[in-house]
Write a protein that holds these residues in place. Structure first.
Motif, PDB file in Angstrom:
ATOM      1  N   UNK A 288       0.838  -1.216   0.000  1.00 10.97           N
ATOM      2  CA  UNK A 288       0.000   0.000   0.000  1.00 10.97           C
ATOM      3  C   UNK A 288       0.871   1.263   0.000  1.00 10.97           C
ATOM      4  N   UNK A 289       1.975   1.198   0.746  1.00  8.80           N
ATOM      5  CA  UNK A 289       2.887   2.344   0.806  1.00  8.80           C
ATOM      6  C   UNK A 289       3.499   2.614  -0.561  1.00  8.80           C
ATOM      7  N   UNK A 290       3.849   1.535  -1.253  1.00  8.10           N
ATOM      8  CA  UNK A 290       4.438   1.685  -2.585  1.00  8.10           C
ATOM      9  C   UNK A 290       3.420   2.315  -3.535  1.00  8.10           C
ATOM     10  N   UNK A 291       2.167   1.863  -3.437  1.00 11.96           N
ATOM     11  CA  UNK A 291       1.125   2.461  -4.285  1.00 11.96           C
ATOM     12  C   UNK A 291       0.948   3.945  -3.980  1.00 11.96           C
ATOM     13  N   UNK A 292       1.032   4.267  -2.691  1.00 14.20           N
ATOM     14  CA  UNK A 292       0.881   5.677  -2.301  1.00 14.20           C
ATOM     15  C   UNK A 292       2.011   6.520  -2.889  1.00 14.20           C
ATOM     16  N   UNK A 293       3.239   6.009  -2.772  1.00 14.08           N
ATOM     17  CA  UNK A 293       4.398   6.738  -3.317  1.00 14.08           C
ATOM     18  C   UNK A 293       4.209   6.936  -4.822  1.00 14.08           C
ATOM     19  N   UNK A 294       3.757   5.892  -5.496  1.00 18.10           N
ATOM     20  CA  UNK A 294       3.563   5.993  -6.952  1.00 18.10           C
ATOM     21  C   UNK A 294       2.512   7.044  -7.295  1.00 18.10           C
ATOM     22  N   UNK A 295       1.420   7.040  -6.513  1.00 18.78           N
ATOM     23  CA  UNK A 295       0.354   7.983  -6.885  1.00 18.78           C
ATOM     24  C   UNK A 295       0.773   9.424  -6.568  1.00 18.78           C
ATOM     25  N   UNK A 296       1.543   9.616  -5.514  1.00 23.91           N
ATOM     26  CA  UNK A 296       2.019  10.975  -5.201  1.00 23.91           C
ATOM     27  C   UNK A 296       2.988  11.450  -6.279  1.00 23.91           C
ATOM     28  N   UNK A 297       3.882  10.552  -6.669  1.00 21.04           N
ATOM     29  CA  UNK A 297       4.832  10.932  -7.724  1.00 21.04           C
ATOM     30  C   UNK A 297       4.083  11.318  -9.003  1.00 21.04           C
ATOM     31  N   UNK A 298       3.155  10.445  -9.387  1.00 23.60           N
ATOM     32  CA  UNK A 298       2.386  10.671 -10.613  1.00 23.60           C
ATOM     33  C   UNK A 298       1.708  12.038 -10.586  1.00 23.60           C
ATOM     34  N   UNK A 299       1.102  12.332  -9.451  1.00 21.11           N
ATOM     35  CA  UNK A 299       0.302  13.547  -9.341  1.00 21.11           C
ATOM     36  C   UNK A 299       1.144  14.833  -9.341  1.00 21.11           C
ATOM     37  N   UNK A 300       2.333  14.774  -8.729  1.00 23.65           N
ATOM     38  CA  UNK A 300       3.034  16.042  -8.464  1.00 23.65           C
ATOM     39  C   UNK A 300       4.401  16.217  -9.128  1.00 23.65           C
ATOM     40  N   UNK A 301       4.937  15.201  -9.812  1.00 21.31           N
ATOM     41  CA  UNK A 301       6.326  15.354 -10.254  1.00 21.31           C
ATOM     42  C   UNK A 301       6.517  16.439 -11.304  1.00 21.31           C
ATOM     43  N   UNK A 302       5.426  16.823 -11.973  1.00 18.87           N
ATOM     44  CA  UNK A 302       5.582  17.895 -12.966  1.00 18.87           C
ATOM     45  C   UNK A 302       5.380  19.276 -12.350  1.00 18.87           C
ATOM     46  N   UNK A 303       4.928  19.300 -11.109  1.00 16.55           N
ATOM     47  CA  UNK A 303       4.716  20.597 -10.457  1.00 16.55           C
ATOM     48  C   UNK A 303       6.074  21.180 -10.057  1.00 16.55           C
ATOM     49  N   UNK A 304       6.198  22.476 -10.215  1.00 15.94           N
ATOM     50  CA  UNK A 304       7.487  23.109  -9.882  1.00 15.94           C
ATOM     51  C   UNK A 304       7.484  23.670  -8.466  1.00 15.94           C
ATOM     52  N   UNK A 305       6.314  23.591  -7.817  1.00 14.09           N
ATOM     53  CA  UNK A 305       6.165  24.233  -6.499  1.00 14.09           C
ATOM     54  C   UNK A 305       5.692  23.233  -5.449  1.00 14.09           C
ATOM     55  N   UNK A 306       6.081  21.960  -5.583  1.00 15.62           N
ATOM     56  CA  UNK A 306       5.624  20.945  -4.631  1.00 15.62           C
ATOM     57  C   UNK A 306       6.815  20.286  -3.934  1.00 15.62           C
ATOM     58  N   UNK A 307       6.678  20.110  -2.631  1.00 16.21           N
ATOM     59  CA  UNK A 307       7.682  19.406  -1.823  1.00 16.21           C
ATOM     60  C   UNK A 307       6.935  18.374  -0.996  1.00 16.21           C
ATOM     61  N   UNK A 308       7.407  17.139  -1.006  1.00 16.76           N
ATOM     62  CA  UNK A 308       6.760  16.135  -0.176  1.00 16.76           C
ATOM     63  C   UNK A 308       7.181  16.329   1.276  1.00 16.76           C
ATOM     64  N   UNK A 309       6.204  16.287   2.193  1.00 10.96           N
ATOM     65  CA  UNK A 309       6.494  16.355   3.632  1.00 10.96           C
ATOM     66  C   UNK A 309       5.279  15.808   4.370  1.00 10.96           C
ATOM     67  N   UNK A 310       5.460  15.505   5.625  1.00 13.38           N
ATOM     68  CA  UNK A 310       4.326  15.092   6.443  1.00 13.38           C
ATOM     69  C   UNK A 310       3.585  16.335   6.956  1.00 13.38           C
ATOM     70  N   UNK A 311       2.336  16.143   7.381  1.00  7.64           N
ATOM     71  CA  UNK A 311       1.522  17.257   7.870  1.00  7.64           C
ATOM     72  C   UNK A 311       1.611  17.415   9.378  1.00  7.64           C
TER      73      UNK A 311
END
Ligand code: CP3
Length: 336
Positions: A288-311
């Motif tokens: 499930x964690x791997x799927x989450x990482x994949x979906x986050x990458x897919x969604x945001x890797x083209x954004x120039x203003x996104x940083x992954x972090x916890x809330x």
């Protein structure tokens, strides 16, 4: 600095097709190597007042995980401590101050030589900077959040007590907020002189204020922003407060969202977004964690203003191997 993705993203110009990462509380009690050093010190402040130890604790998560930023290992409570208040971290209770405004309305802060007493932070900053390959985040609590700790002398419980204090004693409240604002300006400016590349302000108790957020918190954060050079990016973490409506009221470069917000409400705004990922996700099954990482990458890797972090900060119950698995997966795509 070889790896500059974090600063590029803070500038909304990360053109690389990747997701820069750092984690709120990336160092700390979930890491066995932290616990080993921690066990040698009876007191947290004694530990962080040793710059070599601060440096080591800052580097620990960078050795384990593919991170794009370091954060100086100190705490937001360094300023009240340097102003003469003894603080202990009691297991299961968090910080306990020897004195507080609620028990002693005449509490005075020793403002005369606090900055010298914080020299250990600046020394550690220099040491860390000389050894890392990624940007260094300097930080401070917000004036309001430091006021909340000074008021309760601990983490707050009944919010009504402070709400009635600030409405009955607005002058005292603003005088203390003003003094803290001045101290924070000097504190972060010294961190920058020592090598910090950007500054994060933690307003962890901003959520108490709701309708009074501008008056008692954001105005002071803005004053701090205005005192900093425009070249130094500033990030605001305001927990429990929706920052959605604040954009036009601030010159902050990046919002660190807590777990309750929705990134998609912000990602197309003209600033950088980080955070929001619930650290409880690290308890999920590997697949499930791997799927989450994949979906986050897919969604945001083209954004120039996104940083992954916890809330919200990583807690001691999290297994660092799960964090590794997740971040390595995000990194795998980064290198493509
Ligand atoms: O890698 C890093 O996270 C850098 C160091 C860091 C610490 N605290 C170390 C720490 C940072 C950035 C912080 C920020 C901080 N401290 C915040 C803002 C973020 C948030 O979570 O909202 C707040 C509110 C504090 C105040 C604080 N300090 C509390 C409530 C506690 C109690 C215990 C806890 O971990 O929540 C601390 C102590 C503290 N600061 C510890 C660490 C690793 C644990 C102390 C120990 O080992 O006994």
């Amino acid at each position: 600095m070889n790896n500059n993705y974090y600063l590029k993203a803070l500038d909304q110009k990360n053109e690389a097709l990747n997701v820069p990462v750092w984690l709120l509380r990336q160092a700390g009690r979930y890491l066995p190597e932290y616990m080993e050093i921690r066990s040698k010190f009876p007191n947290f402040f004694e530990m962080i007042k040793t710059p070599k130890i601060c440096k080591e604790l800052t580097l620990q998560p960078l050795r384990r995980f593919p991170l794009d930023a370091a954060i100086t290992f100190t705490d937001i409570l360094t300023i009240p401590e340097a102003m003469g208040i003894n603080i202990e971290f009691v297991k299961g209770q968090g910080p306990i101050f020897a004195d507080s405004i609620s028990s002693n309305p005449k509490l005075t802060l020793n403002e005369s030589n606090y900055l010298e007493k914080l020299d250990y932070v600046f020394e550690a900053t220099q040491l860390i900077k000389s050894e890392i390959d990624v940007p260094l985040i300097g930080f401070s609590g917000s004036p309001w959040t430091l006021f909340v700790y000074l008021f309760y002398g601990r983490s707050p419980r009944d919010y009504e007590i402070i709400k009635s204090y600030i409405s009955n004693e607005p002058e005292n409240t603003h005088a203390i907020l003003k003094a803290l604002t001045n101290a924070i300006k000097e504190y972060i400016s010294a961190q920058i002189k020592s090598g910090a590349d950007c500054i994060q302000i933690f307003d962890s108790w901003g959520g108490i204020l709701s309708g009074q957020y501008n008056e008692f918190s954001l105005n002071y954060t803005n004053e701090i922003r205005a005192s900093l050079s425009k070249d130094i990016p500033m990030i605001l973490y305001a927990k429990g407060t929706s920052i959605n409506g604040l954009l036009s009221d601030t010159k902050i470069d990046c919002f660190n969202l807590d777990c309750d917000e929705n990134i998609d409400d912000y990602i197309n705004m003209p600033l950088t977004i980080q955070g929001n990922f619930d650290p409880k996700n690290f308890h999920k099954e590997d697949s499930e964690l791997i799927n989450l990482a994949d979906s986050i990458f897919e969604k945001y890797h083209k954004k120039q203003n996104y940083i992954f972090n916890v809330g919200s900060g990583i807690t001691p119950d999290i297994d660092p191997d799960k964090v590794s698995l997740f971040l390595e997966r995000l990194r795998l795509f980064n290198s493509k």
